[in-house]
Design a protein around this motif. Structure first.
Motif, PDB file in Angstrom:
ATOM      1  N   LEU A   1      -2.917  -3.082  -0.623  1.00  0.00           N
ATOM      2  CA  LEU A   1      -2.388  -2.116  -1.589  1.00  0.00           C
ATOM      3  C   LEU A   1      -3.446  -1.109  -2.009  1.00  0.00           C
ATOM      4  O   LEU A   1      -3.137   0.068  -2.239  1.00  0.00           O
ATOM      5  CB  LEU A   1      -1.823  -2.838  -2.809  1.00  0.00           C
ATOM      6  N   ALA A   2      -4.699  -1.541  -2.102  1.00  0.00           N
ATOM      7  CA  ALA A   2      -5.780  -0.610  -2.447  1.00  0.00           C
ATOM      8  C   ALA A   2      -5.936   0.453  -1.357  1.00  0.00           C
ATOM      9  O   ALA A   2      -6.048   1.655  -1.655  1.00  0.00           O
ATOM     10  CB  ALA A   2      -7.084  -1.374  -2.649  1.00  0.00           C
ATOM     11  N   VAL A   3      -5.929   0.033  -0.104  1.00  0.00           N
ATOM     12  CA  VAL A   3      -6.043   0.980   1.012  1.00  0.00           C
ATOM     13  C   VAL A   3      -4.826   1.902   1.043  1.00  0.00           C
ATOM     14  O   VAL A   3      -4.960   3.129   1.190  1.00  0.00           O
ATOM     15  CB  VAL A   3      -6.212   0.229   2.348  1.00  0.00           C
ATOM     16  N   LEU A   4      -3.655   1.326   0.890  1.00  0.00           N
ATOM     17  CA  LEU A   4      -2.423   2.113   0.907  1.00  0.00           C
ATOM     18  C   LEU A   4      -2.413   3.124  -0.238  1.00  0.00           C
ATOM     19  O   LEU A   4      -2.017   4.282  -0.045  1.00  0.00           O
ATOM     20  CB  LEU A   4      -1.225   1.171   0.802  1.00  0.00           C
ATOM     21  N   SER A   5      -2.860   2.714  -1.398  1.00  0.00           N
ATOM     22  CA  SER A   5      -2.920   3.618  -2.553  1.00  0.00           C
ATOM     23  C   SER A   5      -3.889   4.763  -2.297  1.00  0.00           C
ATOM     24  O   SER A   5      -3.604   5.917  -2.641  1.00  0.00           O
ATOM     25  CB  SER A   5      -3.340   2.859  -3.809  1.00  0.00           C
TER      26      SER A   5
ATOM     27  N   VAL B   1       5.004   0.004   5.790  1.00  0.00           N
ATOM     28  CA  VAL B   1       3.991  -0.967   5.362  1.00  0.00           C
ATOM     29  C   VAL B   1       4.401  -1.591   4.029  1.00  0.00           C
ATOM     30  O   VAL B   1       4.303  -2.804   3.834  1.00  0.00           O
ATOM     31  CB  VAL B   1       2.599  -0.310   5.271  1.00  0.00           C
ATOM     32  N   LEU B   2       4.885  -0.775   3.103  1.00  0.00           N
ATOM     33  CA  LEU B   2       5.333  -1.308   1.812  1.00  0.00           C
ATOM     34  C   LEU B   2       6.557  -2.210   1.964  1.00  0.00           C
ATOM     35  O   LEU B   2       6.628  -3.279   1.333  1.00  0.00           O
ATOM     36  CB  LEU B   2       5.636  -0.162   0.847  1.00  0.00           C
ATOM     37  N   LEU B   3       7.504  -1.805   2.786  1.00  0.00           N
ATOM     38  CA  LEU B   3       8.715  -2.613   2.978  1.00  0.00           C
ATOM     39  C   LEU B   3       8.392  -3.949   3.650  1.00  0.00           C
ATOM     40  O   LEU B   3       8.884  -5.001   3.223  1.00  0.00           O
ATOM     41  CB  LEU B   3       9.747  -1.840   3.798  1.00  0.00           C
ATOM     42  N   VAL B   4       7.563  -3.923   4.671  1.00  0.00           N
ATOM     43  CA  VAL B   4       7.172  -5.168   5.344  1.00  0.00           C
ATOM     44  C   VAL B   4       6.352  -6.033   4.386  1.00  0.00           C
ATOM     45  O   VAL B   4       6.527  -7.260   4.333  1.00  0.00           O
ATOM     46  CB  VAL B   4       6.399  -4.870   6.650  1.00  0.00           C
ATOM     47  N   GLY B   5       5.479  -5.397   3.609  1.00  0.00           N
ATOM     48  CA  GLY B   5       4.706  -6.140   2.611  1.00  0.00           C
ATOM     49  C   GLY B   5       5.618  -6.827   1.602  1.00  0.00           C
ATOM     50  O   GLY B   5       5.370  -7.970   1.202  1.00  0.00           O
ATOM     51  N   GLY B   6       6.684  -6.149   1.193  1.00  0.00           N
ATOM     52  CA  GLY B   6       7.647  -6.758   0.271  1.00  0.00           C
ATOM     53  C   GLY B   6       8.335  -7.958   0.879  1.00  0.00           C
ATOM     54  O   GLY B   6       8.515  -8.992   0.228  1.00  0.00           O
ATOM     55  N   ALA B   7       8.714  -7.842   2.146  1.00  0.00           N
ATOM     56  CA  ALA B   7       9.360  -8.963   2.830  1.00  0.00           C
ATOM     57  C   ALA B   7       8.391 -10.143   2.966  1.00  0.00           C
ATOM     58  O   ALA B   7       8.760 -11.289   2.700  1.00  0.00           O
ATOM     59  CB  ALA B   7       9.862  -8.519   4.202  1.00  0.00           C
TER      60      ALA B   7
ATOM     61  N   VAL C   1       9.134  -3.228  -2.172  1.00  0.00           N
ATOM     62  CA  VAL C   1      10.314  -2.669  -1.500  1.00  0.00           C
ATOM     63  C   VAL C   1      10.722  -1.353  -2.171  1.00  0.00           C
ATOM     64  O   VAL C   1      10.976  -0.345  -1.495  1.00  0.00           O
ATOM     65  CB  VAL C   1      11.475  -3.687  -1.497  1.00  0.00           C
ATOM     66  N   GLY C   2      10.756  -1.347  -3.491  1.00  0.00           N
ATOM     67  CA  GLY C   2      11.080  -0.112  -4.217  1.00  0.00           C
ATOM     68  C   GLY C   2      10.075   0.994  -3.931  1.00  0.00           C
ATOM     69  O   GLY C   2      10.440   2.164  -3.770  1.00  0.00           O
ATOM     70  N   GLY C   3       8.795   0.624  -3.863  1.00  0.00           N
ATOM     71  CA  GLY C   3       7.760   1.606  -3.538  1.00  0.00           C
ATOM     72  C   GLY C   3       7.945   2.169  -2.139  1.00  0.00           C
ATOM     73  O   GLY C   3       7.732   3.372  -1.917  1.00  0.00           O
ATOM     74  N   GLY C   4       8.345   1.324  -1.212  1.00  0.00           N
ATOM     75  CA  GLY C   4       8.595   1.804   0.145  1.00  0.00           C
ATOM     76  C   GLY C   4       9.706   2.835   0.185  1.00  0.00           C
ATOM     77  O   GLY C   4       9.582   3.881   0.837  1.00  0.00           O
ATOM     78  N   PHE C   5      10.784   2.553  -0.524  1.00  0.00           N
ATOM     79  CA  PHE C   5      11.878   3.522  -0.578  1.00  0.00           C
ATOM     80  C   PHE C   5      11.457   4.794  -1.315  1.00  0.00           C
ATOM     81  O   PHE C   5      11.819   5.900  -0.926  1.00  0.00           O
ATOM     82  CB  PHE C   5      13.123   2.915  -1.243  1.00  0.00           C
ATOM     83  N   ALA C   6      10.672   4.638  -2.377  1.00  0.00           N
ATOM     84  CA  ALA C   6      10.219   5.807  -3.141  1.00  0.00           C
ATOM     85  C   ALA C   6       9.336   6.711  -2.289  1.00  0.00           C
ATOM     86  O   ALA C   6       9.489   7.940  -2.322  1.00  0.00           O
ATOM     87  CB  ALA C   6       9.467   5.351  -4.392  1.00  0.00           C
ATOM     88  N   VAL C   7       8.417   6.131  -1.536  1.00  0.00           N
ATOM     89  CA  VAL C   7       7.557   6.934  -0.671  1.00  0.00           C
ATOM     90  C   VAL C   7       8.402   7.719   0.322  1.00  0.00           C
ATOM     91  O   VAL C   7       8.186   8.916   0.541  1.00  0.00           O
ATOM     92  CB  VAL C   7       6.525   6.041   0.065  1.00  0.00           C
ATOM     93  N   ASP C   8       9.373   7.066   0.904  1.00  0.00           N
ATOM     94  CA  ASP C   8      10.206   7.741   1.901  1.00  0.00           C
ATOM     95  C   ASP C   8      11.068   8.837   1.284  1.00  0.00           C
ATOM     96  O   ASP C   8      11.242   9.899   1.867  1.00  0.00           O
ATOM     97  CB  ASP C   8      11.083   6.721   2.626  1.00  0.00           C
ATOM     98  N   GLN C   9      11.593   8.594   0.101  1.00  0.00           N
ATOM     99  CA  GLN C   9      12.556   9.531  -0.487  1.00  0.00           C
ATOM    100  C   GLN C   9      11.926  10.627  -1.349  1.00  0.00           C
ATOM    101  O   GLN C   9      12.461  11.726  -1.423  1.00  0.00           O
ATOM    102  CB  GLN C   9      13.572   8.765  -1.344  1.00  0.00           C
ATOM    103  N   PHE C  10      10.805  10.332  -2.001  1.00  0.00           N
ATOM    104  CA  PHE C  10      10.291  11.262  -3.005  1.00  0.00           C
ATOM    105  C   PHE C  10       9.005  11.979  -2.611  1.00  0.00           C
ATOM    106  O   PHE C  10       8.416  12.679  -3.435  1.00  0.00           O
ATOM    107  CB  PHE C  10      10.109  10.547  -4.344  1.00  0.00           C
ATOM    108  N   LEU C  11       8.575  11.810  -1.385  1.00  0.00           N
ATOM    109  CA  LEU C  11       7.398  12.546  -0.916  1.00  0.00           C
ATOM    110  C   LEU C  11       7.738  13.323   0.359  1.00  0.00           C
ATOM    111  O   LEU C  11       7.102  13.158   1.394  1.00  0.00           O
ATOM    112  CB  LEU C  11       6.232  11.582  -0.669  1.00  0.00           C
TER     113      LEU C  11
END
Length: 141
Positions: A124-128, A82-88, A58-68
């Protein structure tokens, strides 16, 4: 008494019975024998580790949206979602796996096997890889 699906009622009834146990975990004690407390505590530690993973996603999802901001909006939004749904999903899977393991220990059965860790790791590997390419090549919108 533990909810047990009727013969022939299928996986949906079994899943519903498991979900009811999420909200009434004390009912698990009505089944089988109490395992060594160390196993129950290990099961809880595993549950908490999955919740930490969920929070990180969830934190990674917010970071991607805010810091890139230099990455195109559609790509950034897709990666974040994808990160937020993965967290849920990870949080839901954590509680489900905790219940399944606790029940198996009380019944003296083998612990349930799950494909979720493999699916999560591959996702996560694909997303990374996509994030590395996006940052490296500066896919701007």
């Amino acid at each position: 008494m533990i909810d047990r699906p009727r013969p022939g009622s299928g996986a949906l009834a079994s899943a519903a019975a498991n979900v009811r146990l999420w909200f009434a975990p004390q009912r698990i004690h009505e089944e089988g024998e109490t395992p060594d407390y160390r196993f129950t505590l290990a099961n809880e530690r595993t549950f908490l580790a999955w919740l930490r993973t969920s929070l990180a996603l969830v934190g990674g999802g917010f970071a991607v949206d805010q810091f890139l901001p230099h990455i195109s909006r559609p790509l950034r939004l897709t990666l974040a979602l994808v990160l937020l749904v993965g967290g849920a999903l990870c949080a839901v899977r954590a509680v489900n796996q905790w219940v399944r393991c606790e029940r198996a220990m009380r019944r003296g059965e083998d612990l349930p096997i799950s494909r979720f860790p493999t699916v999560l790791a591959l996702l996560l590997a694909v997303l990374s890889a996509v994030l590395v390419l996006a940052v490296a090549f500066g896919w701007a919108g």
